[in-house]
Scaffold this motif. Sequence first.
Motif, PDB file in Angstrom:
ATOM      1  N   LYS A  96      11.989  13.621   1.156  1.00 26.97           N
ATOM      2  CA  LYS A  96      10.916  13.896   0.197  1.00 26.97           C
ATOM      3  C   LYS A  96      11.283  15.016  -0.778  1.00 26.97           C
ATOM      4  CE  LYS A  96       6.395  12.568   1.835  1.00 26.97           C
ATOM      5  NZ  LYS A  96       5.557  12.917   2.970  1.00 26.97           N
TER       6      LYS A  96
ATOM      7  N   GLY B 259       9.807  17.444  -3.998  1.00 23.09           N
ATOM      8  CA  GLY B 259       8.540  17.923  -4.535  1.00 23.09           C
ATOM      9  C   GLY B 259       8.427  17.732  -6.036  1.00 23.09           C
TER      10      GLY B 259
ATOM     11  N   LEU C 149      11.409  19.204  -0.308  1.00 24.02           N
ATOM     12  CA  LEU C 149      10.229  19.755   0.359  1.00 24.02           C
ATOM     13  C   LEU C 149      10.551  20.039   1.823  1.00 24.02           C
ATOM     14  CD1 LEU C 149       7.172  17.679  -0.889  1.00 24.02           C
ATOM     15  CD2 LEU C 149       7.729  20.044  -1.405  1.00 24.02           C
ATOM     16  N   THR C 150      10.171  21.217   2.295  1.00 18.12           N
ATOM     17  CA  THR C 150      10.375  21.531   3.710  1.00 18.12           C
ATOM     18  C   THR C 150       9.085  22.115   4.265  1.00 18.12           C
ATOM     19  OG1 THR C 150      11.068  23.793   3.288  1.00 18.12           O
ATOM     20  CG2 THR C 150      12.806  22.148   3.337  1.00 18.12           C
TER      21      THR C 150
ATOM     22  N   THR D  22      13.019  19.090   6.778  1.00 19.19           N
ATOM     23  CA  THR D  22      12.650  18.177   5.694  1.00 19.19           C
ATOM     24  C   THR D  22      11.807  17.050   6.283  1.00 19.19           C
ATOM     25  OG1 THR D  22      14.587  16.815   5.992  1.00 19.19           O
ATOM     26  CG2 THR D  22      14.809  18.671   4.496  1.00 19.19           C
ATOM     27  N   SER D  23      11.517  16.048   5.440  1.00 15.16           N
ATOM     28  CA  SER D  23      10.679  14.943   5.910  1.00 15.16           C
ATOM     29  C   SER D  23      11.430  14.046   6.890  1.00 15.16           C
ATOM     30  CB  SER D  23      10.197  14.129   4.713  1.00 15.16           C
ATOM     31  OG  SER D  23      11.310  13.639   3.999  1.00 15.16           O
TER      32      SER D  23
ATOM     33  N   GLU E 214      12.149  23.785  -2.599  1.00 15.82           N
ATOM     34  CA  GLU E 214      10.953  24.396  -3.178  1.00 15.82           C
ATOM     35  C   GLU E 214      10.407  25.356  -2.146  1.00 15.82           C
ATOM     36  OE1 GLU E 214       7.955  21.685  -4.474  1.00 15.82           O
ATOM     37  OE2 GLU E 214       9.308  20.731  -5.884  1.00 15.82           O
TER      38      GLU E 214
ATOM     39  N   TYR F 250       7.756  28.501  -0.757  1.00 17.04           N
ATOM     40  CA  TYR F 250       6.398  29.019  -0.890  1.00 17.04           C
ATOM     41  C   TYR F 250       6.433  30.432  -1.439  1.00 17.04           C
ATOM     42  CZ  TYR F 250       1.652  30.330   0.398  1.00 17.04           C
ATOM     43  OH  TYR F 250       0.370  30.769   0.361  1.00 17.04           O
TER      44      TYR F 250
ATOM     45  N   ASN G 296       3.952  26.480  -4.043  1.00 15.30           N
ATOM     46  CA  ASN G 296       5.392  26.275  -4.072  1.00 15.30           C
ATOM     47  C   ASN G 296       5.964  26.583  -5.445  1.00 15.30           C
ATOM     48  OD1 ASN G 296       5.615  25.571  -1.463  1.00 15.30           O
ATOM     49  ND2 ASN G 296       6.184  23.450  -1.819  1.00 15.30           N
TER      50      ASN G 296
END
Lengths: 412, 172
Positions: A244, A246, A252-253, A259-260, A272, A274, A281
């Motif tokens: 995935k 973002g 995305l983690t 990850t996904s 990405e 936070y 993000n």
Amino acid sequence: MQIVIIGNGAAGNAACAAIRGTNAEAKITLISDESFPFYSPCVFPMYLSGEVERQRLFLREVDDAMRVTRILGKKVLKIDVKNQKVLLEDEELKYDSLIIASGSKPIIPKIEGIDKLGVFCLKTIEDVDRILAYGGKRVAVIGSGPIGVEAAIALRKRGLQVSIIELMDRILPRLFDKKPSNIIEGIIRENGIKIFTDEKVVQILGSERVRGIETDTREIKCDVAIVAVGMRPRAELAKSAKIKIGGLGGILTDERMRTSVENVYSCGDCVESYDIILGKNTLNLIWPNAVLQGEIAGLNCLGVNKRYRGFTNVVCIDIFGARAVSLGHPVVLVDEKDGLEEIERAYGKIYYKIILKDGNIMGVQSIGEIKDIGVMFNAMGKRIKLQEIKKILGKREFVYTSPWLAKLKRYV
Amino acid sequence: MARKVEEICVNKMKVLVIDPEACTGCEICELVCSLGKTGACRPSLSRIKVVRIENEGVHVPIVCMQCEDAPCKVACPVNAIERDSKTGAMIIDESICIGCRACTIVCPYGAISIDPKSRKAQTCDLCGGDPLCAKWCPSAALMFTNEVSADMLKRRAVGERVAQLILKSRSQ
């Protein structure tokens, strides 16, 4: 246990160190498409200016103690997440855990003539070598992010004629607001660099080699053009493996850097991350963030539960001896402008500005004086309001409970 | 890397404990620190600094706390900062440091300073395991004790303060 790491940068190597520090048996393989040993791009400006020799770019060799198998100069073609394999040109590696730390790549804007000889970007050690080997007396830097500004200053220290072209109304637009940015601009101009803000590059002139740059208002003569308009995560490999991605283009983690896809972790510039200040993000492509995430990814692939709590922007730039620091974010990057408050102070060569939102510190910009600013950074991360700091420092009993805030007395 | 609790107990690693309540603000620590490190009594070069809050009459000695998850080590772009395995102190390797100040802007205590001559970062190295400041502190505001008793001292101090408050509220 077979751990494969893609990427030989800050994040990848931090992951290596974290894994080896906890587990002596795990087999670590690190793959990189660059053929150089681990180096620090943060030293580039000092190398470009000639202050340090090339050897200093490379970081301490700790491979013996770490027992890492490094496959350098080879590209990863595909990640086979189903069979847990990484495919290289001539071999394939099985993994129990995979860490993607593929980093970032420079944005190449669509400008006419960008492929001419003498146009460079600034990301890898090869780029630096090419710039130094090319020669030329006049340099134009397109873009004035930290990389552009640091490169311009370094080349000026080498004695070249340097100009900076920026699309926005000020330099370092993502780090500083108008006023501090103008102060920095003043110092840079004093040292002989030309700055053109509010100008859009139309085309790069010259037949085969660069001869100049045409903007919408003028023509700038130059032999070398350095494109430094920003960096983007290198996430193509992850994308093709159906991991995935973002909205900002990074992988995305979750907060354990997973990850996904199962058993695949990611960290560093390709992720990405936070932002604790903005609460969402962002792309935070800086060294400390990469190291922090790398450590967490490394520990989590060994089953150690460590969480990433988020980080924020923290940048220090050497402007001809004056240090400019930006923590958090400038006003333009704060989404909701209600309840924003700005505290500014300037005396002598020192300037600082604190941006507050509902009392919370959103950003600090300081030029000239950077001592003790780390305490501010810590207070920011802990979401301690400026009013609270004032209250704590105003009462003896409170100071005894959190004495480290004492160093902030000049800010309140 | 996080050290394990057992390891600490076995090694009996000592830590520098600061008690601002006991500090009188004499700044002897600054003098001996600079004397030990540079051979001259120059408090401006000291790695420990006493911050004075005049209105409240409070003095806070501030020095590197040798953080467990040290932000300076994370921020250093050339990996010049390592923990000494014997003393537990964070050591900045001067030959590697490039003076970029990434460590100084993330240090939560503001305990890393820049040496004006070499332009390199410097911080407390616990004098190799026998810190002069703690040795010479006349009011025991700086103590070099092992971690377990340091915890006990803090706990006792808090306990005493709470006890006093209780006694005070009873008498009212």
